[in-house]
Design a protein around this motif. Sequence first.
Motif, PDB file in Angstrom:
ATOM      1  N   GLU A 110       0.830  -1.207   0.000  1.00  0.00           N
ATOM      2  CA  GLU A 110       0.000   0.000   0.000  1.00  0.00           C
ATOM      3  C   GLU A 110       0.866   1.260   0.000  1.00  0.00           C
ATOM      4  O   GLU A 110       0.492   2.277   0.583  1.00  0.00           O
ATOM      5  N   THR A 133       2.069   4.655  -0.863  1.00  0.00           N
ATOM      6  CA  THR A 133       1.357   5.799  -1.460  1.00  0.00           C
ATOM      7  C   THR A 133       2.309   6.827  -2.074  1.00  0.00           C
ATOM      8  O   THR A 133       1.850   7.826  -2.626  1.00  0.00           O
ATOM      9  N   ASN A 134       3.607   6.588  -1.976  1.00  0.00           N
ATOM     10  CA  ASN A 134       4.607   7.567  -2.399  1.00  0.00           C
ATOM     11  C   ASN A 134       5.194   7.215  -3.760  1.00  0.00           C
ATOM     12  O   ASN A 134       5.024   7.943  -4.741  1.00  0.00           O
ATOM     13  N   ALA A 173       2.683   7.208  -6.411  1.00  0.00           N
ATOM     14  CA  ALA A 173       2.307   8.522  -6.938  1.00  0.00           C
ATOM     15  C   ALA A 173       3.276   8.971  -8.030  1.00  0.00           C
ATOM     16  O   ALA A 173       2.863   9.493  -9.077  1.00  0.00           O
ATOM     17  N   GLU A 216       0.739   9.145 -11.103  1.00  0.00           N
ATOM     18  CA  GLU A 216      -0.133  10.308 -10.978  1.00  0.00           C
ATOM     19  C   GLU A 216      -0.068  11.251 -12.181  1.00  0.00           C
ATOM     20  O   GLU A 216      -1.100  11.742 -12.644  1.00  0.00           O
ATOM     21  N   GLU A 222      -9.500   9.858  -1.149  1.00  0.00           N
ATOM     22  CA  GLU A 222      -9.710   8.424  -1.037  1.00  0.00           C
ATOM     23  C   GLU A 222      -9.762   7.773  -2.416  1.00  0.00           C
ATOM     24  O   GLU A 222      -9.194   6.689  -2.622  1.00  0.00           O
ATOM     25  N   ARG A 252      -8.326   8.914  -5.118  1.00  0.00           N
ATOM     26  CA  ARG A 252      -6.966   8.974  -5.654  1.00  0.00           C
ATOM     27  C   ARG A 252      -6.132   7.812  -5.132  1.00  0.00           C
ATOM     28  O   ARG A 252      -5.448   7.116  -5.904  1.00  0.00           O
ATOM     29  N   LEU A 253      -6.161   7.594  -3.821  1.00  0.00           N
ATOM     30  CA  LEU A 253      -5.362   6.515  -3.231  1.00  0.00           C
ATOM     31  C   LEU A 253      -5.816   5.147  -3.737  1.00  0.00           C
ATOM     32  O   LEU A 253      -4.996   4.264  -3.979  1.00  0.00           O
ATOM     33  N   LEU A 256      -4.428   4.738  -7.240  1.00  0.00           N
ATOM     34  CA  LEU A 256      -2.997   4.464  -7.169  1.00  0.00           C
ATOM     35  C   LEU A 256      -2.751   3.017  -6.776  1.00  0.00           C
ATOM     36  O   LEU A 256      -1.958   2.300  -7.397  1.00  0.00           O
ATOM     37  N   ASN A 257      -3.444   2.578  -5.721  1.00  0.00           N
ATOM     38  CA  ASN A 257      -3.144   1.268  -5.166  1.00  0.00           C
ATOM     39  C   ASN A 257      -3.558   0.124  -6.083  1.00  0.00           C
ATOM     40  O   ASN A 257      -2.894  -0.919  -6.102  1.00  0.00           O
ATOM     41  N   TYR A 289       1.291  -2.927   4.858  1.00  0.00           N
ATOM     42  CA  TYR A 289       1.542  -1.498   5.054  1.00  0.00           C
ATOM     43  C   TYR A 289       2.010  -1.223   6.483  1.00  0.00           C
ATOM     44  O   TYR A 289       1.920  -2.062   7.372  1.00  0.00           O
ATOM     45  N   GLY A 294       3.769   7.319   4.703  1.00  0.00           N
ATOM     46  CA  GLY A 294       2.821   6.904   3.686  1.00  0.00           C
ATOM     47  C   GLY A 294       3.018   5.466   3.249  1.00  0.00           C
ATOM     48  O   GLY A 294       2.809   5.137   2.077  1.00  0.00           O
TER      49      GLY A 294
END
Length: 425
Positions: free
Chosen positions: A295, A297-298, A301, A305, A318, A320-321, A324-325, A352, A357
């Motif tokens: 998970e 998130t960095n 991105a 992104e 939420e 967006r994450l 991404l995931n 995670y 993040g």
Amino acid sequence: MTLNSLIKAASKAVGISLLCSIAAQAAYLKWEMVELPASSGASCGNGTPYRFFVNRTPFTSKTVVMYEGGGACWEKGTCENKAGTLLGAVNPDGIPTNYMSDWNRQAHLGLVTPFTSRIDPLTSTQTQSWNIVYLTYCTGDVHAGNKVTTYTDDAGSVAWFHRGAVNAKAVSNWMAANLPKPDVLLLTGFSAGGTGSTVNFPYMRTVTKANKAALLADSGPLFWAPRNSTPEQSPSLPLHNKIRDVWGLDEPNGLATELISKYPTAGDVNNLGSMTAGLSKIFPNDRIGYAMFQEDTNYSAFSYEKFYPEISGAATPEARLAALNSRWRQDINTMVAHLPAGPNLGYYLPNYREINGSHCLTIVTFGDTGIKEAKLAGVGTFLDNLLDFSGKKPVIRSLELSREKAPATSLTDLVAQLIGKAGLF
């Protein structure tokens, strides 16, 4: 003089000589700055000299090399990163001579990771008694570039020196000339440094002529992304296509061209992720390991992104994450599916933790990185397994299936969870 007294006198003389030698080498057990000459081709992105740091010990030839992380860039604004944006690159102003003694710099006196601290307050690891090389990051190209690229925006133009691969080669050459041949060499790195330690492993491992070598690439994956695939099949494909150009990976002296030319059976120049799978073929006696959170998130991105409008334009944080995931997990699963069988290649993929993040397992502390369902206490267990050259244990392969966070089972886990909840890192 009797034989015993002669031996004692000789031993005393040798001891005094050794102590004098250690004292004369003032750089032992403290950080030594090394500035590479311009003739090596090394430089930071802004053209200033490239500097890295060494912490030597006279007691072993074992050496750990830490490739520093800190984002990436392929635009003028994020390379210069004057505003310190999330999707930018660190150290756009270069590496000052006091980098390791300035708490405000990313290294934090070497405490950014247990790999670069002699006595870490949170995590103990066997490499803390080894020679330590801290390979700083100031080029925005995950230590992989070899191209001067001119970027332009409304404020003007800048020539950016993506010299990451050149810097890593020059550091390797310096190590071969100035440090003892390692009995064991561990290359590791977090984030961009995870990528850098992977792609530079063949050169550094070969040039230093280490007896044994291992790789622990933390949270800097080169995912499987063939050029003839689609973004739906390979979410990292748009990113790979971009960096191939601006970082010069496909140039005649580019890293992708060079690696596949030298090791043609290890991968495909049209698929950067093939080298991730290929290292174990090139070096069958070394031990190769990849680690990341599912998970993250960095790094996700950076990967997606700017290439997927539905992510950059998501209606809520939420959403967006979640977008991404879904791509991140797809890339992880594809990577795992393409890793060749064999005892010298493995992975460590917990779900995670809250620190940073859920990005990077080896920064701050190894705490709260366990895969409890597999009875693995944390990434330190994975590290010790990687450094076991007895030939009896294959490199661990573990992907956490549960998405429920297990409770802390040690003080180290608890401290890491408190750091994460407090948002201290």
